[in-house]
Design a protein around this motif. Sequence first.
Motif, PDB file in Angstrom:
ATOM      1  N   THR A   1       0.861  -1.180   0.000  1.00  0.00           N
ATOM      2  CA  THR A   1       0.000   0.000   0.000  1.00  0.00           C
ATOM      3  C   THR A   1       0.902   1.236   0.000  1.00  0.00           C
ATOM      4  O   THR A   1       2.131   1.130   0.088  1.00  0.00           O
ATOM      5  CB  THR A   1      -0.906   0.023   1.240  1.00  0.00           C
ATOM      6  N   HIS A   2       0.291   2.411  -0.084  1.00  0.00           N
ATOM      7  CA  HIS A   2       1.081   3.648  -0.072  1.00  0.00           C
ATOM      8  C   HIS A   2       1.913   3.692   1.204  1.00  0.00           C
ATOM      9  O   HIS A   2       1.401   3.510   2.308  1.00  0.00           O
ATOM     10  CB  HIS A   2       0.160   4.866  -0.159  1.00  0.00           C
ATOM     11  N   GLU A   3       3.204   3.955   1.028  1.00  0.00           N
ATOM     12  CA  GLU A   3       4.137   3.826   2.158  1.00  0.00           C
ATOM     13  C   GLU A   3       3.994   4.918   3.209  1.00  0.00           C
ATOM     14  O   GLU A   3       4.533   4.788   4.312  1.00  0.00           O
ATOM     15  CB  GLU A   3       5.575   3.811   1.625  1.00  0.00           C
ATOM     16  N   SER A   4       3.262   5.975   2.911  1.00  0.00           N
ATOM     17  CA  SER A   4       3.106   7.057   3.888  1.00  0.00           C
ATOM     18  C   SER A   4       2.033   6.760   4.938  1.00  0.00           C
ATOM     19  O   SER A   4       1.901   7.509   5.904  1.00  0.00           O
ATOM     20  CB  SER A   4       2.745   8.368   3.168  1.00  0.00           C
ATOM     21  N   ILE A   5       1.284   5.685   4.774  1.00  0.00           N
ATOM     22  CA  ILE A   5       0.205   5.369   5.719  1.00  0.00           C
ATOM     23  C   ILE A   5       0.786   4.737   6.978  1.00  0.00           C
ATOM     24  O   ILE A   5       1.530   3.758   6.910  1.00  0.00           O
ATOM     25  CB  ILE A   5      -0.820   4.407   5.086  1.00  0.00           C
ATOM     26  N   ASP A   6       0.422   5.295   8.124  1.00  0.00           N
ATOM     27  CA  ASP A   6       0.781   4.709   9.410  1.00  0.00           C
ATOM     28  C   ASP A   6      -0.407   3.877   9.886  1.00  0.00           C
ATOM     29  O   ASP A   6      -1.386   4.424  10.403  1.00  0.00           O
ATOM     30  CB  ASP A   6       1.113   5.804  10.422  1.00  0.00           C
ATOM     31  N   PHE A   7      -0.332   2.571   9.698  1.00  0.00           N
ATOM     32  CA  PHE A   7      -1.475   1.728  10.040  1.00  0.00           C
ATOM     33  C   PHE A   7      -1.682   1.590  11.547  1.00  0.00           C
ATOM     34  O   PHE A   7      -2.729   1.134  11.987  1.00  0.00           O
ATOM     35  CB  PHE A   7      -1.352   0.359   9.370  1.00  0.00           C
ATOM     36  N   SER A   8      -0.698   2.005  12.340  1.00  0.00           N
ATOM     37  CA  SER A   8      -0.895   2.027  13.789  1.00  0.00           C
ATOM     38  C   SER A   8      -1.721   3.240  14.221  1.00  0.00           C
ATOM     39  O   SER A   8      -2.381   3.215  15.252  1.00  0.00           O
ATOM     40  CB  SER A   8       0.452   2.065  14.520  1.00  0.00           C
ATOM     41  N   ASN A   9      -1.665   4.292  13.409  1.00  0.00           N
ATOM     42  CA  ASN A   9      -2.385   5.523  13.746  1.00  0.00           C
ATOM     43  C   ASN A   9      -2.685   6.294  12.462  1.00  0.00           C
ATOM     44  O   ASN A   9      -2.093   7.332  12.186  1.00  0.00           O
ATOM     45  CB  ASN A   9      -1.541   6.372  14.705  1.00  0.00           C
ATOM     46  N   PRO A  10      -3.616   5.791  11.640  1.00  0.00           N
ATOM     47  CA  PRO A  10      -3.824   6.385  10.316  1.00  0.00           C
ATOM     48  C   PRO A  10      -4.462   7.768  10.366  1.00  0.00           C
ATOM     49  O   PRO A  10      -5.294   8.050  11.227  1.00  0.00           O
ATOM     50  CB  PRO A  10      -4.760   5.379   9.632  1.00  0.00           C
ATOM     51  N   ASP A  11      -4.041   8.627   9.443  1.00  0.00           N
ATOM     52  CA  ASP A  11      -4.586   9.971   9.280  1.00  0.00           C
ATOM     53  C   ASP A  11      -5.740   9.908   8.279  1.00  0.00           C
ATOM     54  O   ASP A  11      -5.514   9.819   7.079  1.00  0.00           O
ATOM     55  CB  ASP A  11      -3.468  10.905   8.789  1.00  0.00           C
ATOM     56  N   TYR A  12      -6.977   9.982   8.787  1.00  0.00           N
ATOM     57  CA  TYR A  12      -8.128   9.820   7.908  1.00  0.00           C
ATOM     58  C   TYR A  12      -8.413  11.063   7.067  1.00  0.00           C
ATOM     59  O   TYR A  12      -9.167  10.989   6.112  1.00  0.00           O
ATOM     60  CB  TYR A  12      -9.364   9.427   8.710  1.00  0.00           C
ATOM     61  N   GLU A  13      -7.833  12.190   7.440  1.00  0.00           N
ATOM     62  CA  GLU A  13      -7.950  13.358   6.569  1.00  0.00           C
ATOM     63  C   GLU A  13      -7.199  13.101   5.267  1.00  0.00           C
ATOM     64  O   GLU A  13      -7.651  13.483   4.181  1.00  0.00           O
ATOM     65  CB  GLU A  13      -7.375  14.600   7.276  1.00  0.00           C
ATOM     66  N   LYS A  14      -6.060  12.433   5.390  1.00  0.00           N
ATOM     67  CA  LYS A  14      -5.223  12.159   4.219  1.00  0.00           C
ATOM     68  C   LYS A  14      -5.635  10.878   3.505  1.00  0.00           C
ATOM     69  O   LYS A  14      -5.507  10.767   2.287  1.00  0.00           O
ATOM     70  CB  LYS A  14      -3.767  12.065   4.674  1.00  0.00           C
TER      71      LYS A  14
ATOM     72  N   ARG B   1     -11.301   4.252   6.140  1.00  0.00           N
ATOM     73  CA  ARG B   1     -12.421   4.063   7.074  1.00  0.00           C
ATOM     74  C   ARG B   1     -13.326   2.905   6.661  1.00  0.00           C
ATOM     75  O   ARG B   1     -14.007   2.320   7.484  1.00  0.00           O
ATOM     76  CB  ARG B   1     -13.270   5.327   7.145  1.00  0.00           C
ATOM     77  N   LYS B   2     -13.337   2.597   5.367  1.00  0.00           N
ATOM     78  CA  LYS B   2     -14.246   1.561   4.858  1.00  0.00           C
ATOM     79  C   LYS B   2     -13.683   0.154   5.002  1.00  0.00           C
ATOM     80  O   LYS B   2     -14.402  -0.830   4.849  1.00  0.00           O
ATOM     81  CB  LYS B   2     -14.553   1.832   3.376  1.00  0.00           C
ATOM     82  N   ALA B   3     -12.391   0.040   5.265  1.00  0.00           N
ATOM     83  CA  ALA B   3     -11.744  -1.276   5.271  1.00  0.00           C
ATOM     84  C   ALA B   3     -12.011  -2.032   6.568  1.00  0.00           C
ATOM     85  O   ALA B   3     -11.947  -1.461   7.661  1.00  0.00           O
ATOM     86  CB  ALA B   3     -10.241  -1.109   5.069  1.00  0.00           C
ATOM     87  N   ASN B   4     -12.313  -3.302   6.442  1.00  0.00           N
ATOM     88  CA  ASN B   4     -12.530  -4.180   7.597  1.00  0.00           C
ATOM     89  C   ASN B   4     -11.383  -5.179   7.700  1.00  0.00           C
ATOM     90  O   ASN B   4     -11.129  -5.941   6.756  1.00  0.00           O
ATOM     91  CB  ASN B   4     -13.851  -4.944   7.455  1.00  0.00           C
ATOM     92  N   GLY B   5     -10.699  -5.181   8.834  1.00  0.00           N
ATOM     93  CA  GLY B   5      -9.560  -6.066   8.988  1.00  0.00           C
ATOM     94  C   GLY B   5      -9.524  -6.758  10.338  1.00  0.00           C
ATOM     95  O   GLY B   5     -10.532  -6.857  11.040  1.00  0.00           O
ATOM     96  N   TYR B   6      -8.329  -7.213  10.698  1.00  0.00           N
ATOM     97  CA  TYR B   6      -8.110  -7.972  11.928  1.00  0.00           C
ATOM     98  C   TYR B   6      -6.833  -7.482  12.598  1.00  0.00           C
ATOM     99  O   TYR B   6      -5.946  -6.932  11.947  1.00  0.00           O
ATOM    100  CB  TYR B   6      -7.936  -9.466  11.618  1.00  0.00           C
TER     101      TYR B   6
ATOM    102  N   LYS C   1     -14.415   7.528  -2.093  1.00  0.00           N
ATOM    103  CA  LYS C   1     -14.695   8.307  -0.887  1.00  0.00           C
ATOM    104  C   LYS C   1     -16.191   8.412  -0.585  1.00  0.00           C
ATOM    105  O   LYS C   1     -16.612   8.290   0.559  1.00  0.00           O
ATOM    106  CB  LYS C   1     -14.130   9.736  -1.030  1.00  0.00           C
ATOM    107  N   ASN C   2     -16.985   8.629  -1.601  1.00  0.00           N
ATOM    108  CA  ASN C   2     -18.413   8.891  -1.389  1.00  0.00           C
ATOM    109  C   ASN C   2     -19.298   7.696  -1.720  1.00  0.00           C
ATOM    110  O   ASN C   2     -20.501   7.850  -1.905  1.00  0.00           O
ATOM    111  CB  ASN C   2     -18.837  10.118  -2.218  1.00  0.00           C
ATOM    112  N   THR C   3     -18.695   6.528  -1.812  1.00  0.00           N
ATOM    113  CA  THR C   3     -19.476   5.331  -2.076  1.00  0.00           C
ATOM    114  C   THR C   3     -19.775   4.610  -0.759  1.00  0.00           C
ATOM    115  O   THR C   3     -19.060   4.775   0.223  1.00  0.00           O
ATOM    116  CB  THR C   3     -18.728   4.376  -3.009  1.00  0.00           C
TER     117      THR C   3
END
Length: 290
Positions: A181-194, A199-204, A286-288
């Motif tokens: 995935t895009h390397e700038s994403i911090d999956f421990s503390n994601p920035d939802y503005e960016k 928000r739509k993803a369901n994981g474990y 985003k809007n789906t």
Amino acid sequence: MALKLTEIPKVASITKEDFITYYFKPQKPVVIQSAIQDWPAFSKWNLDYMKNIAGDKVVPLYDDRPVQHEDGFNEPHAKMKMSEYIELLKTKPTKYRIFLWNILKEVPELQQDYSYPDFGVKLMKGLPMLFFGGQDSYTFMHYDIDLGNIFHFHFEGEKECILFPQSETKYLYKVPHSLITHESIDFSNPDYEKWPVLRKANGYRTNLKHGEVLYMPEGYWHYMKYITPGFSMSLRAIARNPKNLAKALYNVLIMRHYDVLMRKIKGQKWIDQKNERAISRTDKLKNTSR
């Protein structure tokens, strides 16, 4: 707002029949807590033991720097002796990790410390891989090129694991022609503005501790963050789903070589274009509704 993550169930032990029925066939993750207590590795394997048995080995190290066009496929960012690396792990946080270190090739005597558990799945015996990391080091969210079934055995310390099935790929800002995935994403503390579509993803998620085994089904995305210094070993089984097998062949025979060729032709522009497409393509959702 946190990621929508379900805690991975932990079972003390499990029969192979129950594992196949409740986890392998439906392709759901599980943590098995007491599967390897009879291994010598369960009591022997810690950082000091690895330093003693493999201290003179020069090991490849990786960190969390973004991919650059000149980087080869899985090309290490640095190298040092295992003894020096383990001292580094024990004295201060470091981003350096060991990734895909083959026990059979590098330290054959380690084979005496483990056996191949019978989960009812045929494991590939030529690919036992070790992974090491320092406090707060992490892997980018990725899935494995062969989309295999992975059994991840953790030793020493604690590790956070976040998983997503392939069905969630469209929400994860996947980089085209790659396994990340895009390397700038911090999956421990994601920035939802960016990264609003996350928000739509369901994981474990789970935190792995010494001696626990995480089963990751075929092609699952995984992000691993070391809460404390430690290491893990992965064993794997070939993907059974024909769609995943086809995707694995495509990745190995076509995608990887095409990406290397385009890096040579376009340089950093190719990497930048892929990252931009990851954002533009995903943000269309985003809007789906799900």
